[in-house]
Each structure stands twice: as structure tokens, then as C-alpha cells.
Scaffold this motif. Structure first.
Motif, mmCIF file in Angstrom:
data_model
loop_
_atom_site.group_PDB
_atom_site.id
_atom_site.type_symbol
_atom_site.label_atom_id
_atom_site.label_comp_id
_atom_site.label_asym_id
_atom_site.label_seq_id
_atom_site.Cartn_x
_atom_site.Cartn_y
_atom_site.Cartn_z
ATOM 1 N N ALA A 119 0.871 -1.222 -0.227
ATOM 2 C CA ALA A 119 0.142 0.171 0.375
ATOM 3 C C ALA A 119 0.673 1.240 -0.015
ATOM 4 O O ALA A 119 0.525 1.899 -0.484
ATOM 5 C CB ALA A 119 -1.124 0.343 1.338
ATOM 6 N N THR A 120 1.797 1.176 0.756
ATOM 7 C CA THR A 120 2.547 2.192 1.016
ATOM 8 C C THR A 120 3.695 2.453 -0.165
ATOM 9 O O THR A 120 3.852 3.675 -1.003
ATOM 10 C CB THR A 120 3.992 2.272 1.998
ATOM 11 O OG1 THR A 120 3.068 2.046 3.281
ATOM 12 C CG2 THR A 120 4.558 3.298 2.129
ATOM 13 N N LEU A 121 4.129 1.467 -0.803
ATOM 14 C CA LEU A 121 4.552 1.152 -2.381
ATOM 15 C C LEU A 121 4.002 2.279 -4.008
ATOM 16 O O LEU A 121 4.563 3.227 -4.355
ATOM 17 C CB LEU A 121 4.962 0.202 -2.914
ATOM 18 C CG LEU A 121 6.099 -0.164 -4.181
ATOM 19 C CD1 LEU A 121 6.762 -1.261 -3.836
ATOM 20 C CD2 LEU A 121 5.418 0.181 -4.969
ATOM 21 N N LEU A 168 3.503 5.552 -2.766
ATOM 22 C CA LEU A 168 4.800 6.416 -2.830
ATOM 23 C C LEU A 168 5.418 6.577 -4.325
ATOM 24 O O LEU A 168 5.618 7.452 -4.536
ATOM 25 C CB LEU A 168 6.356 5.848 -2.337
ATOM 26 C CG LEU A 168 6.740 6.064 -1.127
ATOM 27 C CD1 LEU A 168 7.615 4.919 -0.660
ATOM 28 C CD2 LEU A 168 7.841 7.287 -1.374
ATOM 29 N N VAL A 169 5.111 5.423 -5.038
ATOM 30 C CA VAL A 169 5.500 5.392 -7.221
ATOM 31 C C VAL A 169 4.089 6.540 -7.221
ATOM 32 O O VAL A 169 4.612 7.655 -8.459
ATOM 33 C CB VAL A 169 4.747 4.620 -7.710
ATOM 34 C CG1 VAL A 169 4.867 4.682 -8.700
ATOM 35 C CG2 VAL A 169 6.303 3.074 -7.111
ATOM 36 N N CYS A 170 2.942 6.395 -6.994
ATOM 37 C CA CYS A 170 2.109 7.983 -8.011
ATOM 38 C C CYS A 170 2.066 8.790 -7.157
ATOM 39 O O CYS A 170 2.296 9.539 -8.008
ATOM 40 C CB CYS A 170 0.853 7.224 -7.672
ATOM 41 S SG CYS A 170 0.031 5.387 -7.976
ATOM 42 N N SER A 171 2.693 9.016 -5.929
ATOM 43 C CA SER A 171 2.980 10.538 -5.442
ATOM 44 C C SER A 171 4.052 11.505 -6.245
ATOM 45 O O SER A 171 3.655 12.225 -6.862
ATOM 46 C CB SER A 171 3.057 10.859 -3.426
ATOM 47 O OG SER A 171 4.041 10.027 -3.618
ATOM 48 N N ASN A 172 4.985 10.265 -6.273
ATOM 49 C CA ASN A 172 6.540 11.029 -7.019
ATOM 50 C C ASN A 172 6.006 11.326 -8.210
ATOM 51 O O ASN A 172 6.496 12.404 -9.146
ATOM 52 C CB ASN A 172 7.105 10.474 -6.954
ATOM 53 C CG ASN A 172 8.774 9.902 -5.376
ATOM 54 O OD1 ASN A 172 7.688 10.710 -4.890
ATOM 55 N ND2 ASN A 172 9.623 9.407 -5.668
ATOM 56 N N GLY A 173 5.130 10.546 -9.371
ATOM 57 C CA GLY A 173 4.980 11.075 -10.617
ATOM 58 C C GLY A 173 4.498 11.915 -10.933
ATOM 59 O O GLY A 173 4.635 12.827 -10.994
ATOM 60 N N LEU A 174 3.671 11.921 -9.417
ATOM 61 C CA LEU A 174 2.413 13.225 -9.800
ATOM 62 C C LEU A 174 3.428 14.436 -9.246
ATOM 63 O O LEU A 174 2.600 15.550 -10.312
ATOM 64 C CB LEU A 174 1.368 13.667 -8.773
ATOM 65 C CG LEU A 174 0.092 12.630 -9.328
ATOM 66 C CD1 LEU A 174 -0.868 11.875 -8.469
ATOM 67 C CD2 LEU A 174 -0.102 12.386 -10.481
ATOM 68 N N VAL A 175 3.726 14.181 -8.535
ATOM 69 C CA VAL A 175 4.763 15.551 -8.115
ATOM 70 C C VAL A 175 5.318 16.127 -9.346
ATOM 71 O O VAL A 175 5.908 17.060 -9.558
ATOM 72 C CB VAL A 175 5.490 15.940 -7.058
ATOM 73 C CG1 VAL A 175 6.661 16.429 -6.709
ATOM 74 C CG2 VAL A 175 4.668 15.627 -5.868
ATOM 75 N N PHE A 230 11.118 0.100 1.657
ATOM 76 C CA PHE A 230 10.318 -0.504 2.972
ATOM 77 C C PHE A 230 9.858 -1.521 2.626
ATOM 78 O O PHE A 230 9.091 -2.102 3.988
ATOM 79 C CB PHE A 230 9.563 0.845 3.099
ATOM 80 C CG PHE A 230 8.467 1.180 3.868
ATOM 81 C CD1 PHE A 230 9.447 1.326 5.349
ATOM 82 C CD2 PHE A 230 7.180 1.518 4.168
ATOM 83 C CE1 PHE A 230 8.021 1.549 6.532
ATOM 84 C CE2 PHE A 230 6.000 1.164 4.772
ATOM 85 C CZ PHE A 230 7.221 1.210 6.260
ATOM 86 N N THR A 231 9.580 -2.087 2.092
ATOM 87 C CA THR A 231 8.451 -3.561 2.127
ATOM 88 C C THR A 231 8.992 -4.402 2.645
ATOM 89 O O THR A 231 9.004 -5.658 3.680
ATOM 90 C CB THR A 231 7.590 -4.182 0.703
ATOM 91 O OG1 THR A 231 6.684 -2.608 0.306
ATOM 92 C CG2 THR A 231 7.024 -4.873 0.549
ATOM 93 N N LEU A 232 10.684 -4.763 1.940
ATOM 94 C CA LEU A 232 11.195 -5.494 2.152
ATOM 95 C C LEU A 232 11.814 -5.719 3.921
ATOM 96 O O LEU A 232 11.776 -7.002 3.911
ATOM 97 C CB LEU A 232 12.280 -5.468 1.203
ATOM 98 C CG LEU A 232 12.422 -5.898 0.113
ATOM 99 C CD1 LEU A 232 13.556 -5.756 -0.407
ATOM 100 C CD2 LEU A 232 12.224 -7.222 -0.031
ATOM 101 N N VAL A 233 11.828 -4.270 4.405
ATOM 102 C CA VAL A 233 12.199 -4.320 6.110
ATOM 103 C C VAL A 233 10.437 -4.602 6.692
ATOM 104 O O VAL A 233 10.859 -5.445 7.605
ATOM 105 C CB VAL A 233 12.728 -2.895 6.475
ATOM 106 C CG1 VAL A 233 12.434 -2.963 7.872
ATOM 107 C CG2 VAL A 233 13.676 -2.568 5.881
ATOM 108 N N LEU A 234 9.096 -3.646 6.212
ATOM 109 C CA LEU A 234 8.202 -4.681 6.862
ATOM 110 C C LEU A 234 8.356 -6.373 6.469
ATOM 111 O O LEU A 234 7.826 -6.601 7.984
ATOM 112 C CB LEU A 234 7.254 -4.380 5.969
ATOM 113 C CG LEU A 234 6.688 -2.717 5.965
ATOM 114 C CD1 LEU A 234 6.011 -1.596 5.405
ATOM 115 C CD2 LEU A 234 6.313 -2.637 7.441
#
Length: 229
Positions: A47-49, A52-59, A141-145
Motif C-alpha cells: 500500500a505504501t509502495l 510512493l510511486v504515484c505521489s512521486n510521479g504526480l509531483v 520499505f516493503t522488504l523491511v516490513l
């Protein structure tokens, strides 16, 4: 022209050197709250990934349109809108997972790592690189979780990816594994103090690996210098 070396560097930063948890010590609240099992860690990480991807792309896509004076509020609004979409999607299609993580999905908005990447990287770089940066940071982040969830789940109950089929769909039922049959469990690792302890050992292990690699690099460099001389 975008060089492959740029992508390799971003991958190394996101997955290891500048990992959200290992390098930046961010997002510790959801990290410790939801990683009672590897399944929960995987769901929260994905969910976080996505955010992160979408927000980076939009920004990055709108970086020339957003006035510098109001960029932070705009970034927060974009992230909040994306988190709302993810929350509604999970509630509709992954309802069992949403019941477990539902309290923490809206808190992704407050994840400093997402806002930090939008401000420090996406707002200054092209869309493709920003998407790749978000993907690598999200994977790290997902790998650490998942790793922390797996360690806590194995020690606390002797299983791995328990209830993966119920939470993430029947297609992932093969992940469900009982590693220690008839295991009575160790309650501490399932509680927040156990999460802190397990995370401390993981971070210590990462730093030990870094030191050994650094020492090896120094030895190799010294050896090459002696050979050339």
C-alpha cells in the motif's frame, strides 16, 4: 540521456544505503504496529509502495506548475488523495486485509518518507526517474516490513505468512507455512517491545554488513595501490 548507472544508484539508495528504515529511521510507527506477521507487513508495504510511486510521479509531472510557496500543502493534498483511493480500494477488494490494517492505512499520509521523497527528489527530477525512485524506496520499505514481520511471526507462533490466502487472496495460499509444528509460541515478539528488540537486531546486522563491506573495499583498494606501485 538517462544512464543505467543513475537507476542503479537509486536502487541501491532505496533498497539499502538510504532505506526508509535503515538509513532514514522513518515510518517506525506503522513498521512496529503492523508487523506482527509477514502477511500484514507485505500488505502495508505494498500500500505504501503504491502511494510512493504515484505521489512521486504526480509531483514530478506538475513540478513546474506548483508555486514554491505552497508546494508542501499541495504535496500533502496529493498524498492524501492517493491514500484515500488506496484505502477505498483495499476496503472494496481486500476487505480482510483492510480490517487488519484499516487504522494505519490513513496514517500513510503522515509518513514522512513519502513527503520527503516528493520534496527532496520528485520536485526536482524528471517523471521517469521520480517513478523509479518511488518504486525503489517503496520496495526497500516493503522488504523491511516483511523481514521484521517474518522474524516476529516465526518466533511468536512458528508460522510464516499466516492467513495470506484470507488477507491477500487464494492465489497466495502457497505462502502459508508452518515452520515449527506444535509450537507454543513466544508472546514477547508479538508485542511492541518485541518489535523494538527485533528491529534493533536487524539494524545492527545491517550495520555489521556495511562495516565488513567497507573493510573489504579498503583492503582491495590498498592491494591495488601496492600492485600498481
Amino acid at each position: 540521456m538517462l544512464l543505467p548507472e543513475t537507476y542503479k544508484k537509486l536502487a541501491g539508495e532505496g533498497l539499502w544505503h538510504n532505506n526508509v528504515v535503515f538509513g532514514q529511521n522513518l515510518a517506525l510507527c506503522p513498521l512496529l504496529a503492523v508487523t506482527g506477521t509477514a502477511t500484514n507487513g507485505l500488505g502495508m508495504g505494498l500500500a505504501t509502495l503504491v502511494v510512493l510511486v504515484c505521489s512521486n510521479g504526480l509531483v514530478s509531472l506538475n513540478r513546474h506548475l506548483i508555486p514554491a510557496e505552497v508546494r508542501i500543502p499541495v504535496f500533502v493534498l496529493l498524498i492524501a488523495a492517493l491514500v484515500t483511493l488506496v484505502d477505498m480500494t483495499m476496503n472494496a477488494w481486500l476487505h480482510e486485509m483492510h480490517k487488519v490494517l484499516g487504522l494505519f492505512i490513513p496514517l500513510i499520509v503522515t509518513n514522512c518518507a513519502i513527503l520527503g521523497r516528493a520534496e527532496s527528489y520528485a520536485s526536482k527530477n524528471p517523471v521517469v526517474l521520480s517513478l523509479w525512485d518511488g518504486l525503489m524506496m517503496g520496495f526497500g520499505f516493503t522488504l523491511v516490513l516483511v523481514l521484521l514481520g517474518a522474524v516476529r511471526e516465526i518466533i511468536s507462533s512458528g508460522t510464516l505468512f499466516a492467513n495470506a490466502s484470507l488477507l491477500l487472496g487464494e492465489s497466495l495460499a502457497f505462502l502459508e507455512t508452518t515452520l515449527i509444528p506444535d509450537y507454543k509460541g513466544f508472546l514477547l515478539t508479538a508485542l511492541p517491545p518485541g518489535g523494538f528488540i527485533a528491529l534493533g537486531f536487524i539494524i545492527a546486522g545491517k550495520r555489521l554488513v556495511d562495516r565488513r563491506f567497507a573493510a573489504r573495499t579498503i583492503r582491495e583498494t590498498a592491494g591495488q595501490a601496492l600492485t600498481e606501485s
